[in-house]
Design a protein around this motif. Structure first.
Motif, PDB file in Angstrom:
ATOM      1  N   THR A 138       0.844  -1.220   0.000  1.00  0.00           N
ATOM      2  CA  THR A 138       0.000   0.000   0.000  1.00  0.00           C
ATOM      3  C   THR A 138       0.871   1.259   0.000  1.00  0.00           C
ATOM      4  O   THR A 138       0.630   2.230  -0.761  1.00  0.00           O
ATOM      5  CB  THR A 138      -0.930   0.014   1.226  1.00  0.00           C
ATOM      6  N   ARG A 139       1.902   1.289   0.876  1.00  0.00           N
ATOM      7  CA  ARG A 139       2.793   2.442   0.959  1.00  0.00           C
ATOM      8  C   ARG A 139       3.552   2.608  -0.357  1.00  0.00           C
ATOM      9  O   ARG A 139       3.759   3.740  -0.837  1.00  0.00           O
ATOM     10  CB  ARG A 139       3.794   2.260   2.100  1.00  0.00           C
ATOM     11  N   LEU A 140       3.962   1.458  -0.952  1.00  0.00           N
ATOM     12  CA  LEU A 140       4.685   1.540  -2.206  1.00  0.00           C
ATOM     13  C   LEU A 140       3.788   2.137  -3.282  1.00  0.00           C
ATOM     14  O   LEU A 140       4.241   2.948  -4.120  1.00  0.00           O
ATOM     15  CB  LEU A 140       5.172   0.136  -2.609  1.00  0.00           C
ATOM     16  N   SER A 141       2.548   1.801  -3.272  1.00  0.00           N
ATOM     17  CA  SER A 141       1.606   2.348  -4.256  1.00  0.00           C
ATOM     18  C   SER A 141       1.435   3.860  -4.051  1.00  0.00           C
ATOM     19  O   SER A 141       1.394   4.636  -5.013  1.00  0.00           O
ATOM     20  CB  SER A 141       0.247   1.634  -4.140  1.00  0.00           C
ATOM     21  N   THR A 142       1.370   4.274  -2.767  1.00  0.00           N
ATOM     22  CA  THR A 142       1.202   5.708  -2.454  1.00  0.00           C
ATOM     23  C   THR A 142       2.433   6.497  -2.901  1.00  0.00           C
ATOM     24  O   THR A 142       2.315   7.578  -3.514  1.00  0.00           O
ATOM     25  CB  THR A 142       0.973   5.908  -0.953  1.00  0.00           C
ATOM     26  N   LEU A 143       3.635   5.959  -2.612  1.00  0.00           N
ATOM     27  CA  LEU A 143       4.860   6.655  -3.001  1.00  0.00           C
ATOM     28  C   LEU A 143       4.980   6.715  -4.511  1.00  0.00           C
ATOM     29  O   LEU A 143       5.486   7.708  -5.082  1.00  0.00           O
ATOM     30  CB  LEU A 143       6.074   5.926  -2.412  1.00  0.00           C
ATOM     31  N   SER A 144       4.557   5.670  -5.200  1.00  0.00           N
ATOM     32  CA  SER A 144       4.613   5.684  -6.667  1.00  0.00           C
ATOM     33  C   SER A 144       3.711   6.776  -7.216  1.00  0.00           C
ATOM     34  O   SER A 144       4.062   7.496  -8.177  1.00  0.00           O
ATOM     35  CB  SER A 144       4.175   4.322  -7.215  1.00  0.00           C
ATOM     36  N   GLN A 145       2.547   6.973  -6.599  1.00  0.00           N
ATOM     37  CA  GLN A 145       1.642   8.050  -7.028  1.00  0.00           C
ATOM     38  C   GLN A 145       2.262   9.419  -6.741  1.00  0.00           C
ATOM     39  O   GLN A 145       2.162  10.354  -7.571  1.00  0.00           O
ATOM     40  CB  GLN A 145       0.294   7.902  -6.315  1.00  0.00           C
ATOM     41  N   GLU A 146       2.922   9.519  -5.571  1.00  0.00           N
ATOM     42  CA  GLU A 146       3.555  10.805  -5.206  1.00  0.00           C
ATOM     43  C   GLU A 146       4.704  11.104  -6.157  1.00  0.00           C
ATOM     44  O   GLU A 146       4.898  12.270  -6.577  1.00  0.00           O
ATOM     45  CB  GLU A 146       4.070  10.740  -3.756  1.00  0.00           C
ATOM     46  N   ARG A 170      14.527  17.703  -4.209  1.00  0.00           N
ATOM     47  CA  ARG A 170      14.822  16.927  -3.012  1.00  0.00           C
ATOM     48  C   ARG A 170      13.669  15.983  -2.678  1.00  0.00           C
ATOM     49  O   ARG A 170      13.872  14.858  -2.259  1.00  0.00           O
ATOM     50  CB  ARG A 170      15.101  17.885  -1.827  1.00  0.00           C
ATOM     51  N   GLU A 171      12.477  16.489  -2.902  1.00  0.00           N
ATOM     52  CA  GLU A 171      11.295  15.650  -2.605  1.00  0.00           C
ATOM     53  C   GLU A 171      11.268  14.430  -3.520  1.00  0.00           C
ATOM     54  O   GLU A 171      10.965  13.306  -3.113  1.00  0.00           O
ATOM     55  CB  GLU A 171      10.015  16.493  -2.772  1.00  0.00           C
ATOM     56  N   MET A 172      11.609  14.628  -4.738  1.00  0.00           N
ATOM     57  CA  MET A 172      11.611  13.516  -5.691  1.00  0.00           C
ATOM     58  C   MET A 172      12.689  12.497  -5.333  1.00  0.00           C
ATOM     59  O   MET A 172      12.451  11.270  -5.401  1.00  0.00           O
ATOM     60  CB  MET A 172      11.838  14.052  -7.115  1.00  0.00           C
ATOM     61  N   ASP A 173      13.867  13.010  -4.906  1.00  0.00           N
ATOM     62  CA  ASP A 173      14.925  12.077  -4.513  1.00  0.00           C
ATOM     63  C   ASP A 173      14.519  11.269  -3.293  1.00  0.00           C
ATOM     64  O   ASP A 173      14.767  10.051  -3.204  1.00  0.00           O
ATOM     65  CB  ASP A 173      16.223  12.863  -4.243  1.00  0.00           C
ATOM     66  N   ARG A 174      13.929  11.968  -2.358  1.00  0.00           N
ATOM     67  CA  ARG A 174      13.493  11.254  -1.143  1.00  0.00           C
ATOM     68  C   ARG A 174      12.439  10.202  -1.479  1.00  0.00           C
ATOM     69  O   ARG A 174      12.483   9.064  -0.992  1.00  0.00           O
ATOM     70  CB  ARG A 174      12.936  12.289  -0.143  1.00  0.00           C
ATOM     71  N   LYS A 217      12.042   8.723  -4.281  1.00  0.00           N
ATOM     72  CA  LYS A 217      12.674   7.645  -5.033  1.00  0.00           C
ATOM     73  C   LYS A 217      13.389   6.668  -4.115  1.00  0.00           C
ATOM     74  O   LYS A 217      13.324   5.442  -4.266  1.00  0.00           O
ATOM     75  CB  LYS A 217      13.637   8.246  -6.045  1.00  0.00           C
ATOM     76  N   ARG A 218      14.058   7.247  -3.086  1.00  0.00           N
ATOM     77  CA  ARG A 218      14.759   6.371  -2.152  1.00  0.00           C
ATOM     78  C   ARG A 218      13.772   5.542  -1.338  1.00  0.00           C
ATOM     79  O   ARG A 218      13.989   4.363  -1.061  1.00  0.00           O
ATOM     80  CB  ARG A 218      15.641   7.227  -1.215  1.00  0.00           C
ATOM     81  N   VAL A 255      10.822   4.534  -2.316  1.00  0.00           N
ATOM     82  CA  VAL A 255      10.257   3.484  -3.181  1.00  0.00           C
ATOM     83  C   VAL A 255      11.228   2.303  -3.279  1.00  0.00           C
ATOM     84  O   VAL A 255      10.829   1.129  -3.189  1.00  0.00           O
ATOM     85  CB  VAL A 255       9.938   4.051  -4.570  1.00  0.00           C
ATOM     86  N   ALA A 256      12.531   2.653  -3.450  1.00  0.00           N
ATOM     87  CA  ALA A 256      13.519   1.570  -3.551  1.00  0.00           C
ATOM     88  C   ALA A 256      13.595   0.778  -2.257  1.00  0.00           C
ATOM     89  O   ALA A 256      13.685  -0.466  -2.253  1.00  0.00           O
ATOM     90  CB  ALA A 256      14.876   2.159  -3.912  1.00  0.00           C
ATOM     91  N   THR A 257      13.531   1.534  -1.151  1.00  0.00           N
ATOM     92  CA  THR A 257      13.591   0.845   0.156  1.00  0.00           C
ATOM     93  C   THR A 257      12.381  -0.054   0.357  1.00  0.00           C
ATOM     94  O   THR A 257      12.474  -1.191   0.836  1.00  0.00           O
ATOM     95  CB  THR A 257      13.683   1.878   1.281  1.00  0.00           C
ATOM     96  N   LEU A 258      11.205   0.443   0.016  1.00  0.00           N
ATOM     97  CA  LEU A 258       9.982  -0.362   0.181  1.00  0.00           C
ATOM     98  C   LEU A 258      10.008  -1.626  -0.700  1.00  0.00           C
ATOM     99  O   LEU A 258       9.566  -2.697  -0.298  1.00  0.00           O
ATOM    100  CB  LEU A 258       8.758   0.493  -0.139  1.00  0.00           C
ATOM    101  N   LYS A 259      10.519  -1.497  -1.945  1.00  0.00           N
ATOM    102  CA  LYS A 259      10.585  -2.680  -2.821  1.00  0.00           C
ATOM    103  C   LYS A 259      11.505  -3.747  -2.244  1.00  0.00           C
ATOM    104  O   LYS A 259      11.206  -4.955  -2.265  1.00  0.00           O
ATOM    105  CB  LYS A 259      11.065  -2.270  -4.202  1.00  0.00           C
TER     106      LYS A 259
END
Length: 652
Positions: free
Chosen positions: A248-256, A287-291, A293-294, A296-300
């Protein structure tokens, strides 16, 4: 016996083959057997005596004993692993019969009863028996004894039943009982031993299987204890929930991340290419995009780890369930084996698949059976008696009739003298004197009548009585005929011309003054040379041995003169001469005779002998006046074609 009919060179006197008269009427056969009842009785009695001798003295008694077994067709199999029961089919029953008759069974019987030392079943055990041709090895002797015992044992199935009868025979009653019972016991005990062996094997196998199952269950319990099923299930559920939250969190971060990317695209000047517009989004968005992205990678990465751990927990849970299932199955199989082991242990004391229902108690004597032997002997004696009766009838029927004899010789048959019922020739004269109406006397009267009527105009005064071969009854014929001629009141002289044999001394008293030879030598017949036999009223001139040849003596003028002188004194002169085939005396004397009678014994004289005798007379121009059939003594004459059997006539 050399019969007159069969002869030496032909089937019968007439030259015809003997033929059967056809089947006899049953009543005639019974009458024939009844007429020979004493022969039948003696034959049966002899057979019975022989049977009794064998039954009580010669044949060793044999005894038989029987033991009965019953088979159990409904017996169960041993532990379900091997068929231990006996089938109810005929093949199964026959199989058990073969088992009882087997060589191994007989060997065990011999060993248990020590029959190898019994001379009845092991002849070499006899002390006086030579062992040069018998087995010497103990194993060979054991096998030979077992084979002999097997011959004394009979196994049979009672019809329409499961009962087997064990029969044994022996020359000893107690031994036959012991053999029958011991064989049945060995058979039953072998079944029990075989069943115990099967049970022991089954117990060993079950025990090993139970031990292995117990170890397996213990291992499975240990493995199950190493894993807590409830914790594994809770952890698996927690991992499933965490995976869901992470997704669920990964889906939310992907949308963000997508939103920030779109926002950064809107900040670029319209219509300007990237090469002309070097302005980048503001630092906050970057910076927001980098955060993001990190994150999303961590959640995967975390999601992948959660899935791996979740799979492990699920595998562990499945393995635990399998262990629990196997443990339950092992425990169930263990309970089954324990139950079977208990059942088999209980069956160690069960009976065999057969049972002895009747032990042999006493041996029954089966041989010899006097009653049966007497019956068989009586039948055999009856058959033998009937054979003797028919043989005697055949022998009598083979003797030719007078008509056949006349047809074969062209000579008339003047009489037929029957058998004399006396023992010894010395009793003949007394018999004739004492029984004037006997069959022999009547037959002699018929002969006398035929002879006198044959030449009624001039009855013969000198009558020569001879035969073909010795022992045909010529002397008896001469004596009987002389008595009957004297019975007519006529004077009769009986001369013994058979001076080689001198048989008159068997019938009459010897004349000490001399006889025929003395009369010829003295050329004078004195009264003291002739003796009168008062019993039959006939004068007798006995014969004597002579130094001269008998043929020369009878051919001499003295003999002819003697006969001519006697013709004036006597009405009839009967001369008993030697057999014509033995010596020439009869042919010489015949020259002086008025009639020649040839005595023929049809039961012993052959056709050739009679025909040769007739030819001998014909060769000297003499014709036989008539034939006399004789059954007087019924003795067999020798049937040789030479004169060797007549050598007694040449001895003197």
């Amino acid at each position: 016996m050399t019969g007159f009919v069969k002869g030496e060179t032909g089937p019968d006197l007439t030259g015809r083959q003997p033929h059967s008269n056809g089947s006899e009427d049953i009543f005639d056969l019974l009458a024939l057997i009844w007429s020979e009842r004493w022969t039948m009785a003696l034959s049966v009695l002899g057979a019975l005596v022989l049977a009794a001798t064998c039954a009580f003295y010669l044949v060793e008694p044999v005894y038989r004993s029987e033991t009965k077994l019953v088979l159990k067709p409904d017996s169960e199999t041993v532990s379900g692993l091997r068929g231990g029961g006996l089938m109810s089919e005929i093949s199964a029953i026959n199989t058990q019969i073969e088992v009882l008759n087997s060589h191994q069974m007989m060997r065990d019987l011999v060993l248990q009863l020590n029959l190898i030392e019994d001379p009845e079943f092991n002849p070499p055990a006899q002390p006086l028996l030579s062992i040069s041709s018998v087995p010497t090895k103990k194993s060979d002797m054991l096998d030979a004894t077992a084979e002999n015992v097997a011959q004394a044992v009979t196994i049979r199935n009672v019809r329409n039943s499961y009962v087997l009868t064990v029969s044994t025979s022996s020359r000893n009653a107690e031994k036959s009982v012991k053999i029958a019972n011991t064989l049945a016991n060995i058979y039953v005990q072998k079944q029990i031993d075989a069943k115990q062996q099967d049970i022991a094997k089954s117990v060993d196998w079950l025990t090993q299987r139970i031990a292995a199952l117990e170890q397996e269950i213990e291992r499975q319990n240990t493995a199950a204890q190493a894993v807590n099923a409830s914790i594994i299930a809770a952890e698996a559920e927690d991992f499933a929930r965490r995976i869901s939250d992470t997704e669920t969190r990964l889906s939310t971060l992907s949308q963000e991340q997508n939103r920030l990317y779109q926002q950064s695209q809107t900040l670029r000047p319209d219509g300007l290419g990237a090469e002309n517009n070097k302005t980048e989004p503001n630092d906050a968005i970057k910076r927001e995009m980098d955060r993001t992205k990190r994150q999303v990678a961590t959640l995967k990465n975390s999601l992948d780890q959660l899935k791996v751990e979740y799979s492990k927990k699920i595998s562990a849970l499945s393995r635990l369930q399998k262990i629990e299932h196997e443990a339950r199955a092992s425990e169930l199989l263990l309970q089954t084996f324990l139950s079977r082991l208990k059942e088999i242990t209980h069956r160690r004391g069960l009976q065999a698949d057969s049972q002895i229902i009747s032990f042999a108690t006493t041996g029954t004597k089966i041989a010899p059976r006097p009653a049966r032997m007497a019956l068989v002997a009586g039948l055999a004696g009856s058959v033998l008696g009937i054979f003797i009766v028919f043989f005697r009838r055949y022998s009598r029927s083979s003797i030719p009739t007078a008509a056949q004899l006349e047809h074969a010789t062209d000579s008339p048959v003047l009489g037929h003298l029957p058998q004399v019922p006396i023992r010894g020739r010395h009793r003949l004269v007394d018999y004739l004197a004492d029984t004037p109406k006997s069959p022999l006397a009547e037959a002699a009267r018929n002969l006398r009548t035929s002879l006198l009527m044959l030449q009624a105009h001039e009855p013969p005064k000198i009558v020569l009585v001879t035969s073909s071969v010795p022992d045909e009854g010529k002397t008896t014929t001469a004596i009987a005929l002389a008595q009957n001629l004297a019975g007519l009141g006529r004077s009769v002289l009986l001369i013994e011309a058979d001076i080689r044999r001198l048989s008159f001394q068997d019938y009459f008293d010897k004349n000490p003054n001399g006889g025929l030879v003395a009369a010829l030598n003295e050329n004078n017949l004195t009264s003291n040379l002739i003796q009168k036999d008062a019993r039959i009223g006939v004068d007798i001139l006995m014969g004597e041995h002579s130094a001269r040849s008998a043929a020369d003596l009878f051919a001499s003028p003295e003999f002819n003169d003697l006969l001519q002188g006697l013709k004036d004194t006597y009405d009839h002169i009967l001369i008993d001469s030697p057999p014509v085939l033995a010596v020439p005396d009869a042919r010489v004397i015949g020259q002086s005779a008025d009639a020649i009678l040839l005595t023929v014994a049809p039961a012993s004289t052959t056709r050739e002998q009679v025909q040769r005798a007739l030819r001998e007379f014909s060769s000297v121009n003499l014709r036989v006046t008539g034939l006399v059939m004789s059954d007087l003594w019924n003795k067999n004459a020798a049937n040789s074609s030479t004169y060797g059997v007549y050598s007694q006539y040449y001895a003197t």
